[in-house]
Structure formats: structure tokens, C-alpha cells
Design a protein around this motif. Sequence first.
Motif, PDB file in Angstrom:
ATOM      1  N   THR A 143      -3.812  11.954   8.801  1.00 56.20           N
ATOM      2  CA  THR A 143      -3.654  11.322   7.488  1.00 56.20           C
ATOM      3  C   THR A 143      -4.445  10.019   7.350  1.00 56.20           C
ATOM      4  O   THR A 143      -4.243   9.269   6.393  1.00 56.20           O
ATOM      5  CB  THR A 143      -2.170  11.029   7.225  1.00 56.20           C
ATOM      6  OG1 THR A 143      -1.647  10.264   8.323  1.00 56.20           O
ATOM      7  CG2 THR A 143      -1.385  12.317   7.072  1.00 56.20           C
ATOM      8  N   SER A 144      -5.330   9.732   8.297  1.00 52.76           N
ATOM      9  CA  SER A 144      -6.128   8.505   8.236  1.00 52.76           C
ATOM     10  C   SER A 144      -6.796   8.369   6.870  1.00 52.76           C
ATOM     11  O   SER A 144      -7.380   9.317   6.346  1.00 52.76           O
ATOM     12  CB  SER A 144      -7.196   8.514   9.326  1.00 52.76           C
ATOM     13  OG  SER A 144      -8.048   7.389   9.214  1.00 52.76           O
ATOM     14  N   SER A 145      -6.725   7.155   6.314  1.00 53.85           N
ATOM     15  CA  SER A 145      -7.267   6.938   4.972  1.00 53.85           C
ATOM     16  C   SER A 145      -7.897   5.561   4.861  1.00 53.85           C
ATOM     17  O   SER A 145      -7.626   4.649   5.650  1.00 53.85           O
ATOM     18  CB  SER A 145      -6.159   7.080   3.921  1.00 53.85           C
ATOM     19  OG  SER A 145      -5.129   6.123   4.134  1.00 53.85           O
ATOM     20  N   VAL A 146      -8.769   5.438   3.875  1.00 51.44           N
ATOM     21  CA  VAL A 146      -9.310   4.154   3.437  1.00 51.44           C
ATOM     22  C   VAL A 146      -8.642   3.824   2.113  1.00 51.44           C
ATOM     23  O   VAL A 146      -8.632   4.651   1.194  1.00 51.44           O
ATOM     24  CB  VAL A 146     -10.836   4.217   3.261  1.00 51.44           C
ATOM     25  CG1 VAL A 146     -11.364   2.918   2.655  1.00 51.44           C
ATOM     26  CG2 VAL A 146     -11.515   4.489   4.591  1.00 51.44           C
ATOM     27  N   VAL A 147      -8.061   2.646   2.010  1.00 51.84           N
ATOM     28  CA  VAL A 147      -7.382   2.251   0.778  1.00 51.84           C
ATOM     29  C   VAL A 147      -8.082   1.031   0.198  1.00 51.84           C
ATOM     30  O   VAL A 147      -8.591   0.174   0.922  1.00 51.84           O
ATOM     31  CB  VAL A 147      -5.886   1.959   1.026  1.00 51.84           C
ATOM     32  CG1 VAL A 147      -5.143   3.245   1.375  1.00 51.84           C
ATOM     33  CG2 VAL A 147      -5.684   0.943   2.147  1.00 51.84           C
ATOM     34  N   TRP A 175       0.797  -1.225   0.000  1.00 51.13           N
ATOM     35  CA  TRP A 175       0.000   0.000   0.000  1.00 51.13           C
ATOM     36  C   TRP A 175       0.837   1.287   0.000  1.00 51.13           C
ATOM     37  O   TRP A 175       0.283   2.393   0.011  1.00 51.13           O
ATOM     38  CB  TRP A 175      -0.922   0.024   1.219  1.00 51.13           C
ATOM     39  CG  TRP A 175      -1.986  -1.022   1.174  1.00 51.13           C
ATOM     40  CD1 TRP A 175      -2.087  -2.139   1.950  1.00 51.13           C
ATOM     41  CD2 TRP A 175      -3.142  -1.037   0.310  1.00 51.13           C
ATOM     42  NE1 TRP A 175      -3.213  -2.865   1.632  1.00 51.13           N
ATOM     43  CE2 TRP A 175      -3.879  -2.199   0.619  1.00 51.13           C
ATOM     44  CE3 TRP A 175      -3.611  -0.188  -0.692  1.00 51.13           C
ATOM     45  CZ2 TRP A 175      -5.072  -2.535  -0.037  1.00 51.13           C
ATOM     46  CZ3 TRP A 175      -4.794  -0.508  -1.339  1.00 51.13           C
ATOM     47  CH2 TRP A 175      -5.513  -1.664  -1.020  1.00 51.13           C
ATOM     48  N   ALA A 176       2.151   1.172  -0.028  1.00 49.86           N
ATOM     49  CA  ALA A 176       2.998   2.367   0.092  1.00 49.86           C
ATOM     50  C   ALA A 176       2.767   3.373  -1.027  1.00 49.86           C
ATOM     51  O   ALA A 176       2.826   4.583  -0.808  1.00 49.86           O
ATOM     52  CB  ALA A 176       4.471   1.955   0.122  1.00 49.86           C
ATOM     53  N   SER A 177       2.475   2.902  -2.230  1.00 50.23           N
ATOM     54  CA  SER A 177       2.387   3.810  -3.374  1.00 50.23           C
ATOM     55  C   SER A 177       1.187   4.745  -3.315  1.00 50.23           C
ATOM     56  O   SER A 177       1.114   5.728  -4.062  1.00 50.23           O
ATOM     57  CB  SER A 177       2.341   3.005  -4.677  1.00 50.23           C
ATOM     58  OG  SER A 177       1.203   2.180  -4.713  1.00 50.23           O
ATOM     59  N   VAL A 178       0.210   4.451  -2.434  1.00 48.48           N
ATOM     60  CA  VAL A 178      -0.916   5.373  -2.267  1.00 48.48           C
ATOM     61  C   VAL A 178      -0.844   6.089  -0.913  1.00 48.48           C
ATOM     62  O   VAL A 178      -1.833   6.608  -0.410  1.00 48.48           O
ATOM     63  CB  VAL A 178      -2.279   4.660  -2.435  1.00 48.48           C
ATOM     64  CG1 VAL A 178      -2.503   4.286  -3.886  1.00 48.48           C
ATOM     65  CG2 VAL A 178      -2.403   3.446  -1.531  1.00 48.48           C
ATOM     66  N   GLY A 179       0.356   6.104  -0.321  1.00 48.91           N
ATOM     67  CA  GLY A 179       0.597   6.929   0.850  1.00 48.91           C
ATOM     68  C   GLY A 179       0.158   6.359   2.170  1.00 48.91           C
ATOM     69  O   GLY A 179       0.069   7.095   3.166  1.00 48.91           O
ATOM     70  N   ALA A 180      -0.111   5.061   2.253  1.00 48.44           N
ATOM     71  CA  ALA A 180      -0.534   4.451   3.511  1.00 48.44           C
ATOM     72  C   ALA A 180       0.682   4.185   4.381  1.00 48.44           C
ATOM     73  O   ALA A 180       1.410   3.213   4.172  1.00 48.44           O
ATOM     74  CB  ALA A 180      -1.296   3.156   3.242  1.00 48.44           C
ATOM     75  N   ALA A 196      -9.045  -4.192   0.416  1.00 50.85           N
ATOM     76  CA  ALA A 196      -9.312  -2.943   1.138  1.00 50.85           C
ATOM     77  C   ALA A 196      -8.576  -3.000   2.467  1.00 50.85           C
ATOM     78  O   ALA A 196      -8.210  -4.067   2.965  1.00 50.85           O
ATOM     79  CB  ALA A 196     -10.807  -2.730   1.352  1.00 50.85           C
ATOM     80  N   ALA A 197      -8.360  -1.826   3.044  1.00 44.68           N
ATOM     81  CA  ALA A 197      -7.743  -1.701   4.357  1.00 44.68           C
ATOM     82  C   ALA A 197      -7.948  -0.262   4.813  1.00 44.68           C
ATOM     83  O   ALA A 197      -8.548   0.556   4.103  1.00 44.68           O
ATOM     84  CB  ALA A 197      -6.247  -2.055   4.306  1.00 44.68           C
ATOM     85  N   VAL A 198      -7.471   0.048   6.011  1.00 43.31           N
ATOM     86  CA  VAL A 198      -7.414   1.426   6.492  1.00 43.31           C
ATOM     87  C   VAL A 198      -5.974   1.705   6.907  1.00 43.31           C
ATOM     88  O   VAL A 198      -5.154   0.788   7.045  1.00 43.31           O
ATOM     89  CB  VAL A 198      -8.384   1.674   7.663  1.00 43.31           C
ATOM     90  CG1 VAL A 198      -9.818   1.774   7.166  1.00 43.31           C
ATOM     91  CG2 VAL A 198      -8.271   0.575   8.722  1.00 43.31           C
ATOM     92  N   ALA A 199      -5.668   2.989   7.117  1.00 42.64           N
ATOM     93  CA  ALA A 199      -4.279   3.352   7.405  1.00 42.64           C
ATOM     94  C   ALA A 199      -4.217   4.550   8.344  1.00 42.64           C
ATOM     95  O   ALA A 199      -5.152   5.352   8.425  1.00 42.64           O
ATOM     96  CB  ALA A 199      -3.532   3.657   6.108  1.00 42.64           C
ATOM     97  N   ASP A 200      -3.102   4.636   9.047  1.00 36.65           N
ATOM     98  CA  ASP A 200      -2.734   5.781   9.884  1.00 36.65           C
ATOM     99  C   ASP A 200      -3.742   6.039  11.003  1.00 36.65           C
ATOM    100  O   ASP A 200      -4.413   7.085  11.046  1.00 36.65           O
ATOM    101  CB  ASP A 200      -2.555   7.033   9.027  1.00 36.65           C
ATOM    102  CG  ASP A 200      -1.454   6.879   7.993  1.00 36.65           C
ATOM    103  OD1 ASP A 200      -0.786   5.825   7.995  1.00 36.65           O
ATOM    104  OD2 ASP A 200      -1.273   7.789   7.192  1.00 36.65           O
ATOM    105  N   PRO A 201      -3.873   5.106  11.946  1.00 36.42           N
ATOM    106  CA  PRO A 201      -4.836   5.274  13.038  1.00 36.42           C
ATOM    107  C   PRO A 201      -4.501   6.458  13.937  1.00 36.42           C
ATOM    108  O   PRO A 201      -3.348   6.676  14.292  1.00 36.42           O
ATOM    109  CB  PRO A 201      -4.714   3.959  13.810  1.00 36.42           C
ATOM    110  CG  PRO A 201      -3.330   3.474  13.516  1.00 36.42           C
ATOM    111  CD  PRO A 201      -3.064   3.885  12.098  1.00 36.42           C
ATOM    112  N   GLY A 202      -5.526   7.221  14.285  1.00 37.58           N
ATOM    113  CA  GLY A 202      -5.351   8.332  15.205  1.00 37.58           C
ATOM    114  C   GLY A 202      -4.651   9.537  14.622  1.00 37.58           C
ATOM    115  O   GLY A 202      -4.333  10.479  15.355  1.00 37.58           O
ATOM    116  N   LEU A 203      -4.422   9.534  13.315  1.00 43.17           N
ATOM    117  CA  LEU A 203      -3.669  10.617  12.686  1.00 43.17           C
ATOM    118  C   LEU A 203      -4.543  11.391  11.702  1.00 43.17           C
ATOM    119  O   LEU A 203      -5.543  10.884  11.191  1.00 43.17           O
ATOM    120  CB  LEU A 203      -2.454  10.054  11.953  1.00 43.17           C
ATOM    121  CG  LEU A 203      -1.442   9.272  12.792  1.00 43.17           C
ATOM    122  CD1 LEU A 203      -0.341   8.714  11.908  1.00 43.17           C
ATOM    123  CD2 LEU A 203      -0.872  10.135  13.901  1.00 43.17           C
TER     124      LEU A 203
END
Length: 616
Positions: free
Chosen positions: A196-200, A162-167, A187-194
Motif C-alpha cells: 500500500t506504499s503511497s505518495v501523498v 493524512w488519514a483521509s487519503v488512506g495513509a 508532501a509525504a510518503v506512507a506505508d514503508p515496505g508494504l
Amino acid sequence: MRRTLLLAAGGIAGIALAAPAGGTTGGYRATQAPVSAASVVDFMQLARLDGLRPAYGPLHPGVMPEPQEKAEPNMRATLSTPFDPPLGLPDGHLSAPSPAPAQGFVAQLDAARAGTTTSFIPPDTAGAVGPTRLMSTLNSNYVIQDRADGAVLGTVSMSTFWASVGAGVPFDPRVLYDPYSQRWLVAAVADPGLATSSVVYGISDSGDPAGSWHLYSLDVDPTDSTWADFPTLGFDQSTIAIGVNLFTNAGDEYAGFSRLYAIDYAALKGNASSTPTAISIPKGFTIQPAVTYSPSESTLYLVEHGASGAGTYYFFTLNGSTLSGGTSALSNPLGSWTIPGSSDILPQSGGSPIASADARIGNAVFRNGHVYYAQTIGLPAGGEAGNPRRTAVQWVELDRSGAFVQGGRIVDRSATADNGGRWYAYPSISVNADDDVLVGFSIFRSTSFASAGYAFRYGSDAPNTMRDPVTLKAGEGNYYKTFGGSRNRWGDYSSTQVDPVDDHALWTLQEYAGRPSGAGDGSGRWATWWGKIGGPGVPPPPPPPAFELSCQVPRVVGQKLAKARARIRSRHCRVGKVSHVRSARKQKGRVVRERPGEGKRLASGAKINLWVGRAR
């Protein structure tokens, strides 16, 4: 521990789309959710990249964000149940075996993310089955295997994928295979509590997951006040749906609503630019969209756990980006249960109990006009919240309106924390073309190690019944791995799917306790196992003995006659002779005596005689 910091390789390929616009859909607030980043990656190229970065040294802990529970009852307006009193269905146990596995092998063992020394708890066991490949996506690594023999074809760390979409810190992976479009969905989620939190999310470019993928990222909150947790994933042939729970960045408190992202599936398959719709559901929590096993079904169905003490659930429909339903709780006639909680209550040999799951719904599937789901529950009903005497797996079948069709509980009624009885948790469910049902789960008992298991019902079996549970893979050691935290975590979910090759066999991916390394906290090792059940060349066992509902005599003394009649009928009994006898004034119109007495088990339709009071 709420966050884990990891280094992610790769950059962000951003694309700008339209600004968010507000509106409503089916009564729910909806906005546009522009894609904030998109990229194309090749799985095997990423695997080779990770292979060039070997890691040496002791393992370091990586604790995934805990799937927070929402305080129950999760009640909005509740409809009265048409089953009053509850149906009183039995557990639905058939004294007949579930079929033995036709195939089985290890999926992933507890290991660090490729190229790092970081080991994670829990694995979040997600997997899917294609015509020639198996793909398991865990918090550690994404692994592709040959489905014939389990040979590993490629491994990519979750962070690299997932690095290429900034997770920066991706977690809670999900994966599905669509047999109609022959695509893999992740699917996944990224950056908890930040902020920059995102859905990928992403889609394979072909039926081979080892090839190229299109990946996308959505900014959870342009105001940077909330973050997303515990994604769910489902689809029909027009829409992909991703649900998330939302928590505040300040204090990690439940934000008061959940969100559902509706994505145009046709545009996604064509790699065309489209803007997903973000739908807010007030008081919503872990809404599960169904995996739709139909090439023509135009409605995507969704379910949500309601309240354990009330035995309720919610039902939604999604047509394109229009969400409807879910405003009133529906009653499950299987009855209420105790909040299972998430504390360390699941027994295992050697001590150190394992963390339980709460009652959120594990997954949902739509098949042959019906919706099926499974969840962990605590029993008996009315027990201490978060500390039941045992846990069980509950499975439910609904019709297109959300009405209960059938269901049951996989439970060992004699189980306690120390008598060797079986506790069941972390289920997933799937259904084949013949309405055969497979429910996979983990098994816990004080006399053995945590194991992978399943139970099966043939479509021809009696309603509300499930065959005997089977151990798919026995545990190999005591699991103790908190990394100094407060929970010995397991799960948080599992995966079960129909075989896309023949639409008869069913596969399940389940967690079990692997062989420990060392001793003490951190020595535990989780492991995951693939199992295939049924399919061509595997004859079904002989039919079980006919299942008949028995008359279980309820206590009706003290109740008014009308209520007593209804309660007797709900227990599959009949009201026999009704006699009126002299009684105290307060007993007028109420049952003062019944025969046979409370607790008797008789043949279905047996008569119960009543004596009703009348004033002198």
C-alpha cells in the motif's frame, strides 16, 4: 527497525481516473500516475478532533524508516571537468560575523503524536513561513504558529492529517509556502515496505494553513513490488515536482531507479482533476527539485548528488512533464570529499555520538537566474568512507546550464571527535532578492550538546565566501535515543526559507538537543527552533576586509612541465623562470626542482621558478 504500525483515524475518499499509460519524456520512461484517493480537510477541525483524544501513559517508540543510502559512486557517464586540476578554492571563510538573529523561538519539542503515546525519531525537520503564520511538519505533529511571537494556533498529528487519503503510516513530511500563488504545499510518503506504499501531497485552499486543504494520494507501484522513501518537493508556477527513492518490498533493496512525479500546478490550485506524470530515472537517488522564486520562470531545475570521491553532481531541467539532462556527472571544482556515511560519528558532550547524514543534497532553490543547494560532506578527501575526521556543510551556486558559479565549505579544519572542534551537518539553504544566502544546520562538538546554527553571506561579499557560523539555539542536554536500535538518529533534514513579506529576511528551522528525561537510552529529547535573520530595521554589519585568494604553492616536482604549469595556475600562482638542467633520462621534461617550495602561502599571483630535466 524498518516499520512502525500506527492506528489512523478516518477513511478513504477515492476517485477513479484513467489507467496508467506508458511513454517517454526527454529520454526518460514516463507513465500516468492516477490519483487513488482525494479528500478535503479543515486543519482546525482536525486539531479539535485530536484534542478530544488525550493519551496517557509512558511514551512508546516510533522509529521512522531509515533513509537508505545508495552505494557510491553514483556514476553514469562522467564528463571531464573543465577545471583541471581543481580550482583549489579555499574554504571561503570570512573573518566577519554573520548577523545575529532578529527573532527566535521554539517550534516543536519532542512529543508524542497528538492523541497517542508514540514518540518518533528522527523528527525530519520541515517548516515553511507565510505572511502571518509559521507551519512546521514533523514526523510527530503538524503545528501552526503565529509568526510574531510563536504562539501555537493549532496542532494535528501527522497520522490524522493524512488519514483521509488512506495513509496508514505516513512519514518524511515536507512543506513549502509559495509567495506568488499564496498557497501552502505539503508532501509525504506512507506505508514503508508494504504493497500500500503511497505518495501523498496536498495544497491549502488559501494563504491560511489553518483553513481547508485538498489532499491526494498516489499508489507508488500497481505491481506492489516497490515502496517509496525520502520525498523531495519543489515547484515553479506551472509544475509541482515530488521525487522519491524506491526500494523493493522483498528485501528492502534499492530498486535501481528513482521516480519523479510532475503535477499540474494550475489544475491543483483550481481543484480540477488531473493525472500526474510519473518519470523513472535509472540509477537516480534523492533528486532535489528547486523551490523557484520567480513568478515567470518556466523551467524547473533539479540537482542530485553524484559521487563523493569524484566530487560530482547531476543537473536536470523539467518543463511541464518533460525531464531532460542528468545523463552525465558534472565536476564540482571545490574538489572531492569523503563519504560521510550514516553511522554514529557526530560528537556531543557526555558521549553517545549522533548519527551523521550522507551526502545527498538537502534542498535546492532557484533565485535570480541561479540554482543553490547544500549538502553534508566528510573531510578530508580520500578518508575512510563512513568515518571521516570531521563533517562539513558544502554550499554551491550553479547557473541555468548547471555550471558551477561559486561555492564553499562551512568547516572547522581543526575539529576531531574529541577536541571540541565543530562538526556541521543536516543543512538547508535559501536566498533572498538581494542574493543574500542563509545556510542553516546543526552543530556537533565533544564539549557541548548538539545545537542549531547557521551561517550567512551578503550578496556583496566576495565570491566563494561565507561569514562566521552562529549558534542559533544551544543544546540543553545529551541526546541518546536509539529505542534499542543501532543508530542514535538525528535529522533527517532541516528547512530554510526567504520571508514572503519583504523578500529580504530569511528564516531557518533547525534541530537541537532538548532537555533529557531520565537517563540511558530513550532519555534524549530532540527539539526544533525557528530563527529569523536580517530584514528591514536590521542594519547589515560593516563590510569584511577584502578577501584575496592567496598563492598556495603546490608540489609539482616529478610532473611534466605542461601539467605543472596548469597546477600552479590553479593555485593562484604564476610560473616564473623555467630553467633546463641535466637529469636522468626518466626525468626528461619533468620538473626536478621548484622554488619557493611546496606548501608556502604567498600573495596571489606570486611567481614560482621551475627547473626541468633534460637528458645528458
